[in-house]
Design an enzyme around this catalytic site. Sequence first.
Site, PDB file in Angstrom:
ATOM      1  N   ASP A  20     -12.648  -0.787   9.255  1.00 40.44           N
ATOM      2  CA  ASP A  20     -13.311  -1.340  10.443  1.00 40.44           C
ATOM      3  C   ASP A  20     -12.415  -1.158  11.682  1.00 40.44           C
ATOM      4  O   ASP A  20     -12.884  -0.731  12.742  1.00 40.44           O
ATOM      5  CB  ASP A  20     -13.616  -2.827  10.196  1.00 40.44           C
ATOM      6  CG  ASP A  20     -14.222  -3.501  11.406  1.00 40.44           C
ATOM      7  OD1 ASP A  20     -15.393  -3.221  11.704  1.00 40.44           O
ATOM      8  OD2 ASP A  20     -13.522  -4.296  12.066  1.00 40.44           O
ATOM      9  N   GLU A  32     -20.457  -1.770  23.990  1.00 42.71           N
ATOM     10  CA  GLU A  32     -19.366  -2.720  24.247  1.00 42.71           C
ATOM     11  C   GLU A  32     -19.083  -3.603  23.027  1.00 42.71           C
ATOM     12  O   GLU A  32     -17.926  -3.908  22.713  1.00 42.71           O
ATOM     13  CB  GLU A  32     -19.736  -3.608  25.449  1.00 42.71           C
ATOM     14  CG  GLU A  32     -18.687  -4.610  25.853  1.00 42.71           C
ATOM     15  CD  GLU A  32     -17.402  -3.968  26.341  1.00 42.71           C
ATOM     16  OE1 GLU A  32     -17.399  -3.381  27.425  1.00 42.71           O
ATOM     17  OE2 GLU A  32     -16.390  -4.051  25.617  1.00 42.71           O
ATOM     18  N   LYS A  62     -12.949   1.175  15.227  1.00 40.25           N
ATOM     19  CA  LYS A  62     -12.778   0.675  16.605  1.00 40.25           C
ATOM     20  C   LYS A  62     -11.685   1.456  17.342  1.00 40.25           C
ATOM     21  O   LYS A  62     -11.821   1.768  18.527  1.00 40.25           O
ATOM     22  CB  LYS A  62     -12.456  -0.819  16.563  1.00 40.25           C
ATOM     23  CG  LYS A  62     -13.619  -1.654  16.013  1.00 40.25           C
ATOM     24  CD  LYS A  62     -13.175  -3.054  15.625  1.00 40.25           C
ATOM     25  CE  LYS A  62     -14.330  -3.905  15.120  1.00 40.25           C
ATOM     26  NZ  LYS A  62     -13.887  -5.161  14.493  1.00 40.25           N
ATOM     27  N   ARG A  65     -34.969  -7.147   7.659  1.00 41.18           N
ATOM     28  CA  ARG A  65     -35.266  -6.657   6.312  1.00 41.18           C
ATOM     29  C   ARG A  65     -36.120  -7.661   5.540  1.00 41.18           C
ATOM     30  O   ARG A  65     -37.068  -7.310   4.869  1.00 41.18           O
ATOM     31  CB  ARG A  65     -33.952  -6.391   5.579  1.00 41.18           C
ATOM     32  CG  ARG A  65     -34.026  -5.274   4.615  1.00 41.18           C
ATOM     33  CD  ARG A  65     -32.685  -4.861   4.099  1.00 41.18           C
ATOM     34  NE  ARG A  65     -31.662  -5.904   4.304  1.00 41.18           N
ATOM     35  CZ  ARG A  65     -30.384  -5.728   4.052  1.00 41.18           C
ATOM     36  NH1 ARG A  65     -29.971  -4.571   3.617  1.00 41.18           N
ATOM     37  NH2 ARG A  65     -29.501  -6.678   4.240  1.00 41.18           N
ATOM     38  N   VAL A 122     -16.484  -2.881  19.751  1.00 40.99           N
ATOM     39  CA  VAL A 122     -15.023  -3.030  19.676  1.00 40.99           C
ATOM     40  C   VAL A 122     -14.604  -4.403  20.186  1.00 40.99           C
ATOM     41  O   VAL A 122     -14.928  -4.784  21.322  1.00 40.99           O
ATOM     42  CB  VAL A 122     -14.304  -1.933  20.508  1.00 40.99           C
ATOM     43  CG1 VAL A 122     -12.792  -2.064  20.357  1.00 40.99           C
ATOM     44  CG2 VAL A 122     -14.761  -0.546  20.096  1.00 40.99           C
ATOM     45  N   THR A 125     -26.533 -12.329  12.062  1.00 37.74           N
ATOM     46  CA  THR A 125     -25.590 -13.108  12.890  1.00 37.74           C
ATOM     47  C   THR A 125     -25.642 -12.650  14.350  1.00 37.74           C
ATOM     48  O   THR A 125     -25.866 -13.469  15.256  1.00 37.74           O
ATOM     49  CB  THR A 125     -24.148 -12.938  12.342  1.00 37.74           C
ATOM     50  OG1 THR A 125     -24.150 -13.302  10.969  1.00 37.74           O
ATOM     51  CG2 THR A 125     -23.160 -13.795  13.098  1.00 37.74           C
ATOM     52  N   VAL A 126     -25.445 -11.356  14.589  1.00 38.06           N
ATOM     53  CA  VAL A 126     -25.371 -10.880  15.983  1.00 38.06           C
ATOM     54  C   VAL A 126     -26.770 -10.821  16.608  1.00 38.06           C
ATOM     55  O   VAL A 126     -26.952 -11.178  17.780  1.00 38.06           O
ATOM     56  CB  VAL A 126     -24.668  -9.494  16.060  1.00 38.06           C
ATOM     57  CG1 VAL A 126     -24.527  -9.052  17.510  1.00 38.06           C
ATOM     58  CG2 VAL A 126     -23.300  -9.558  15.395  1.00 38.06           C
ATOM     59  N   LYS A 155     -19.855  -0.027  15.240  1.00 38.08           N
ATOM     60  CA  LYS A 155     -18.634   0.778  15.406  1.00 38.08           C
ATOM     61  C   LYS A 155     -18.579   1.954  14.446  1.00 38.08           C
ATOM     62  O   LYS A 155     -18.112   3.033  14.807  1.00 38.08           O
ATOM     63  CB  LYS A 155     -17.396  -0.095  15.260  1.00 38.08           C
ATOM     64  CG  LYS A 155     -17.362  -1.001  14.021  1.00 38.08           C
ATOM     65  CD  LYS A 155     -17.839  -2.386  14.316  1.00 38.08           C
ATOM     66  CE  LYS A 155     -18.153  -3.142  13.037  1.00 38.08           C
ATOM     67  NZ  LYS A 155     -17.828  -4.527  13.070  1.00 38.08           N
TER      68      LYS A 155
HETATM   69  N1  HSE Z   1     -15.715  -7.684  10.555  1.00 37.88           N
HETATM   70  C1  HSE Z   1     -15.384  -7.549  11.933  1.00 37.88           C
HETATM   71  C2  HSE Z   1     -14.111  -8.353  12.202  1.00 37.88           C
HETATM   72  C3  HSE Z   1     -16.523  -8.050  12.780  1.00 37.88           C
HETATM   73  O1  HSE Z   1     -13.727  -9.169  11.358  1.00 37.88           O
HETATM   74  O2  HSE Z   1     -13.495  -8.145  13.223  1.00 37.88           O
HETATM   75  C4  HSE Z   1     -16.427  -7.664  14.211  1.00 37.88           C
HETATM   76  O3  HSE Z   1     -16.440  -6.272  14.392  1.00 37.88           O
END
Ligand code: HSE
Length: 436
Positions: free
Chosen positions: A201, A129, A205, A45, A132, A13-14, A105
Site C-alpha cells: 500500500d 487526492e 502511494k 455490492r 495518498v 467506509t469511504v 492508489k
Molecule cells: N490501509 C490504508 C492505511 C488506508 O492504513 O493507510 C488508507 O490508504
Amino acid sequence: MNPVKVGLLGLGTVGGGTVNVLARNAQEIARRAGRGIVVSHASARDLSRPRICDTGDIALTDDPFRVVEEPEVAIVVELIGGDTLSRELVTRAIANGKHVVTANKALIAKYGNEIFAAAQRQGVMVAFEAAVAGGIPIIKAIREGLAGNRIEWLAGIINGTGNFILTEMRDKGREFGEVLAEAQRLGYAEADPTFDVEGIDAAHKLTILAAIAFGIPLRFDRVFTEGIGNITGSDVDYAGQLGYRIKHLGIARRTTAGIELRVHPTLIPQRRLIANVDGVMNAVLVQADAVGPTLYYGAGAGADPTASAVVADLVDVVRAMTSDPENRVPHLAFQPDSLVDLPILPMEQVETACYLRMRAADRPGVLAEVTRIMGDHGISIEAMLQKEPPSEEEGATIIMLTQRVLEGNVNQAIEQIQRLDAILGRVTRIRMESLG
Ligand code: HSE
C-alpha cells in the site's frame, strides 16, 4: 445553476463518509464550488448491508456499470478499491466522457499512465487526492503549492495501519497480530491487510508521490518494498536506547545516478518531528530547493478524513469542468509531454546507513572478526551496543549502527558475517535515515 450529479461506486467506509460530508457541509461546498454537488446514483455490492450514511435520495443499484452508463451522472467517484473491476469501470466512465474522482492508489500506481492518457484524449479529469495519505492534501501541495521548486527528496509515513501497529508495539508492548486485528476493526486496514504490513500500500502511494514530485511516469514495478513483519519489540527498544524511532517510510530521492524509490522500516532520530507521528496519523516530509523542508501531517485513513480529500477533488473538478482541458492542472503535475523516464536505481546502488543486530557466541575475537568483514566492505561503524547473553546458548546481542554505505556492500558483508561459526542465526538489518 443545477447541482452537479455524482455517481458513487462503493458505499463502504469511504463511500459512506463521502455521502455524509457532502450532506453535512452542502452549503459550504456549494459556496466554494459555485453550485451544489449531489450524489444522485450509487452502487454497492450488497444493498442489504447496514450503512454509515443516509442513502434516502440516492438511486441505488448493485450493478456499478449502471452508474458509469447513467447519462445524468457527470462525475464518477470510484471507491471500490482493487485494480480489476475498478480499472474497467474507470476506463468506461472516461470513455463515456465522465470526470473521475478516485481514492484508489493501487489503480493509479499500476494503471495511472494509461488512465491519464485516456482521460487526456477525452478531455476529462481524473482526480486522486484521497489515494495518498488520506485527508492530507499532499497531492495538491506538491503539484501546485511547490510548483516553483525542484524537489530533492520526500519521505513519508503513508500507511496508517503500519504506523498504528509500530506505535502500539512501542508504547504498550502489544503483539503485532492483536494490533492489526484492531486496525481492521477500525476500518483502517486494506481489504487484504498484507498490503499494509508488507508495504505494498505504501509502495502504491510512493509511486504516485514520486511521479508528481519529479515529473516521471508512474513506476510501481520498480519500488523496493520491505514490510514491518520482521520488526521485533527488542528492535524497537534498542532503537529507542540509541535515540531513534522505527517508522515504516516511503522514500523517493533524486540522485545524479537516478531515482531511489523504496519502502522499508527505517530508524530515524527521535528528535525529528516526523519520528513523533504516531498511531494512524500520516506525515510526508518534502525537501525542495527553494522552500527547504516542509512537513504535512494528518489522518491517513478513516471515513471522514478520506472523504475530506474526495470532496475537495469534487470541488476542484466542478470548478474546472467548464475550463479548456489544456488549461487544467496536469494529472502528474508536469505537462504530459514533459515527463522524463529517469532511471530508477536498483536497491544495491542505494546508499543508506544501517542498524545491524546479531547474536554472537560470547568468546574472545568474535567482534574482531565481524568488524574485519565490515572494514573489508568499506563499512564504517558509527555506534555499538552489546547486551549480556541471558544464557550461553542464546549468545550476546550486538547492535551496530553504520555510516552511509552502498546497500550492495552491506548485503555482501551480512552474508559473510552470517557464515561465521560464532554468529548464531541471521543478522537483522534496518536502514537508517537522518532526514536532515
Ligand atoms: N490501509 C490504508 C492505511 C488506508 O492504513 O493507510 C488508507 O490508504
